[in-house]
Design a protein around this motif. Structure first.
Motif, PDB file in Angstrom:
ATOM      1  N   ARG A  72       0.875  -1.165   0.000  1.00  0.00           N
ATOM      2  CA  ARG A  72       0.000   0.000   0.000  1.00  0.00           C
ATOM      3  C   ARG A  72       0.911   1.213   0.000  1.00  0.00           C
ATOM      4  NH1 ARG A  72      -4.686   1.576   4.472  1.00  0.00           N
ATOM      5  NH2 ARG A  72      -5.424   3.467   3.401  1.00  0.00           N
ATOM      6  N   GLU A  73       0.752   2.045  -1.017  1.00  0.00           N
ATOM      7  CA  GLU A  73       1.664   3.175  -1.185  1.00  0.00           C
ATOM      8  C   GLU A  73       1.847   3.966   0.118  1.00  0.00           C
ATOM      9  OE1 GLU A  73       2.177   7.311  -3.665  1.00  0.00           O
ATOM     10  OE2 GLU A  73       0.280   6.251  -3.727  1.00  0.00           O
ATOM     11  N   PRO A  74       3.106   4.213   0.520  1.00  0.00           N
ATOM     12  CA  PRO A  74       4.384   3.943  -0.160  1.00  0.00           C
ATOM     13  C   PRO A  74       5.084   2.674   0.329  1.00  0.00           C
ATOM     14  CG  PRO A  74       4.755   5.484   1.610  1.00  0.00           C
ATOM     15  CD  PRO A  74       3.282   5.128   1.676  1.00  0.00           C
ATOM     16  N   HIS A  75       4.346   1.749   0.969  1.00  0.00           N
ATOM     17  CA  HIS A  75       4.954   0.553   1.544  1.00  0.00           C
ATOM     18  C   HIS A  75       5.043  -0.566   0.510  1.00  0.00           C
ATOM     19  CE1 HIS A  75       4.280   2.561   5.387  1.00  0.00           C
ATOM     20  NE2 HIS A  75       3.026   2.765   5.008  1.00  0.00           N
ATOM     21  N   GLY A  76       6.096  -1.388   0.650  1.00  0.00           N
ATOM     22  CA  GLY A  76       6.261  -2.495  -0.270  1.00  0.00           C
ATOM     23  C   GLY A  76       7.141  -3.584   0.308  1.00  0.00           C
ATOM     24  N   MET A  77       7.252  -4.684  -0.425  1.00  0.00           N
ATOM     25  CA  MET A  77       8.089  -5.811  -0.031  1.00  0.00           C
ATOM     26  C   MET A  77       9.030  -6.132  -1.186  1.00  0.00           C
ATOM     27  SD  MET A  77       8.684  -7.740   2.560  1.00  0.00           S
ATOM     28  CE  MET A  77       7.149  -7.552   3.508  1.00  0.00           C
ATOM     29  N   ASP A  78      10.321  -6.260  -0.867  1.00  0.00           N
ATOM     30  CA  ASP A  78      11.335  -6.559  -1.874  1.00  0.00           C
ATOM     31  C   ASP A  78      11.866  -7.973  -1.690  1.00  0.00           C
ATOM     32  OD1 ASP A  78      10.966  -3.893  -2.316  1.00  0.00           O
ATOM     33  OD2 ASP A  78      13.022  -3.287  -1.846  1.00  0.00           O
ATOM     34  N   ILE A  79      12.083  -8.655  -2.801  1.00  0.00           N
ATOM     35  CA  ILE A  79      12.837  -9.903  -2.824  1.00  0.00           C
ATOM     36  C   ILE A  79      14.098  -9.621  -3.626  1.00  0.00           C
ATOM     37  CG2 ILE A  79      12.879 -12.321  -3.515  1.00  0.00           C
ATOM     38  CD1 ILE A  79       9.847 -12.327  -3.321  1.00  0.00           C
ATOM     39  N   ALA A  80      15.254  -9.728  -2.983  1.00  0.00           N
ATOM     40  CA  ALA A  80      16.512  -9.351  -3.630  1.00  0.00           C
ATOM     41  C   ALA A  80      17.477 -10.526  -3.641  1.00  0.00           C
ATOM     42  CB  ALA A  80      17.149  -8.173  -2.909  1.00  0.00           C
ATOM     43  N   ALA A  81      18.146 -10.719  -4.769  1.00  0.00           N
ATOM     44  CA  ALA A  81      19.186 -11.740  -4.907  1.00  0.00           C
ATOM     45  C   ALA A  81      20.421 -11.071  -5.484  1.00  0.00           C
ATOM     46  CB  ALA A  81      18.718 -12.866  -5.818  1.00  0.00           C
ATOM     47  N   GLY A  82      21.581 -11.420  -4.946  1.00  0.00           N
ATOM     48  CA  GLY A  82      22.799 -10.784  -5.421  1.00  0.00           C
ATOM     49  C   GLY A  82      24.017 -11.627  -5.164  1.00  0.00           C
ATOM     50  N   GLY A  83      25.127 -11.138  -5.643  1.00  0.00           N
ATOM     51  CA  GLY A  83      26.388 -11.818  -5.438  1.00  0.00           C
ATOM     52  C   GLY A  83      27.532 -10.837  -5.508  1.00  0.00           C
ATOM     53  N   ARG A  84      28.610 -11.156  -4.816  1.00  0.00           N
ATOM     54  CA  ARG A  84      29.810 -10.328  -4.874  1.00  0.00           C
ATOM     55  C   ARG A  84      31.037 -11.193  -4.661  1.00  0.00           C
ATOM     56  NH1 ARG A  84      32.069 -11.319  -0.155  1.00  0.00           N
ATOM     57  NH2 ARG A  84      31.131 -10.570   1.783  1.00  0.00           N
ATOM     58  N   THR A  85      32.155 -10.702  -5.139  1.00  0.00           N
ATOM     59  CA  THR A  85      33.403 -11.446  -5.001  1.00  0.00           C
ATOM     60  C   THR A  85      34.516 -10.507  -4.580  1.00  0.00           C
ATOM     61  OG1 THR A  85      34.948 -12.931  -6.138  1.00  0.00           O
ATOM     62  CG2 THR A  85      34.009 -11.159  -7.435  1.00  0.00           C
ATOM     63  N   LEU A  86      35.453 -11.010  -3.787  1.00  0.00           N
ATOM     64  CA  LEU A  86      36.625 -10.242  -3.389  1.00  0.00           C
ATOM     65  C   LEU A  86      37.837 -11.155  -3.361  1.00  0.00           C
ATOM     66  CD1 LEU A  86      37.708 -10.730  -0.179  1.00  0.00           C
ATOM     67  CD2 LEU A  86      35.508  -9.645   0.294  1.00  0.00           C
ATOM     68  N   THR A  87      38.973 -10.583  -3.684  1.00  0.00           N
ATOM     69  CA  THR A  87      40.247 -11.289  -3.640  1.00  0.00           C
ATOM     70  C   THR A  87      41.221 -10.448  -2.837  1.00  0.00           C
ATOM     71  OG1 THR A  87      39.858 -12.279  -5.809  1.00  0.00           O
ATOM     72  CG2 THR A  87      42.110 -12.300  -4.998  1.00  0.00           C
ATOM     73  N   LYS A  88      41.914 -11.087  -1.915  1.00  0.00           N
ATOM     74  CA  LYS A  88      42.821 -10.360  -1.025  1.00  0.00           C
ATOM     75  C   LYS A  88      44.110 -11.154  -0.856  1.00  0.00           C
ATOM     76  CE  LYS A  88      43.601  -7.020   2.065  1.00  0.00           C
ATOM     77  NZ  LYS A  88      43.665  -5.603   1.727  1.00  0.00           N
ATOM     78  N   LYS A  89      45.243 -10.458  -0.996  1.00  0.00           N
ATOM     79  CA  LYS A  89      46.547 -11.079  -0.782  1.00  0.00           C
ATOM     80  C   LYS A  89      47.023 -10.769   0.631  1.00  0.00           C
ATOM     81  CE  LYS A  89      48.005 -11.053  -5.608  1.00  0.00           C
ATOM     82  NZ  LYS A  89      47.884 -12.510  -5.735  1.00  0.00           N
TER      83      LYS A  89
END
Length: 206
Positions: free
Chosen positions: A75-92
């Motif tokens: 109901r404006e301005p309320h809502g529900m989000d379904i989020a999918a994501g990914g990230r990568t990191l490399t560290k020496k």
């Protein structure tokens, strides 16, 4: 002559006052009660909590990733989000005593269910989710093994905000706190920590 000037001037001032007294409408870039799907690129800094990780690799590392979000208005301005994501990191890094080279690669996949409040110009969100982290640590040639790898699942809490630049383009800033622990022999470490990031997203309506 004076009356002819004063009367039109008075009417003009009266009309101007009435126009200014009307309530101002809120500027909105997004349509009301619309479902939308976003895709975007993310980048930022990840800080792991584990003391061993900090000694070997430092306190933080940069990451890059992507995200997809599906928003259902309640109901404006309320809502529900379904989020999918990914990230990568490399560290020496370097071992504590012998100062030999190490390399760590973390790949993180996440799924979130978030409450969102979208005014049409700005939006905020907050919610929990699941983390799935795969890791690979590569050692120097003097080590008895070349590397160790594995995966583990944990939980997270994320929150942030959007600034809508146009009806289809938004900037995002967010934080995430997550806890992912692994007790694999030879690689006992808490992979959880905090993540601070920014992103740019494009929106599709349906």
């Amino acid at each position: 002559m004076v009356r002819k000037i004063i009367l039109p001037l008075s009417m003009a001032l009266l009309c101007s006052g009435l126009a200014l007294s009307k309530p101002q409408t809120r500027i909105k870039l997004l349509p009301d009660e619309e479902r939308y799907f976003t895709v975007g690129l993310l980048g930022g800094i990840c800080s792991l909590q584990d003391q061993v990780f900090q000694e070997l690799y430092g306190k933080s590392a940069p990451f890059f990733g992507a995200e997809m979000t599906l928003r259902f208005p309640i109901r404006e301005p309320h809502g529900m989000d379904i989020a999918a994501g990914g990230r990568t990191l490399t560290k020496k890094g370097l071992t504590s005593y012998t100062k030999e080279d190490l390399s760590l690669r973390l790949t993180d996949l996440s799924l979130s269910l978030r409450y969102s409040y979208d005014t049409g110009r700005f939006a905020i969100f907050l919610g929990p989710g699941i983390e799935y982290v795969t890791y690979k640590e590569t050692y120097a040639e003097t080590f008895p093994i070349d590397s160790t790898n594995g995966s583990h699942t944990g939980l997270h809490l994320t929150g942030g905000a959007y600034v809508h630049l146009t009806s289809g383009l938004s900037l995002k800033g967010y934080f995430k706190y997550y806890r992912v622990e692994t007790d694999k022999v030879g690689f006992r470490i808490n992979l959880g920590g905090t993540e601070w990031g920014v992103g740019i997203l494009y929106r599709f309506y349906f």
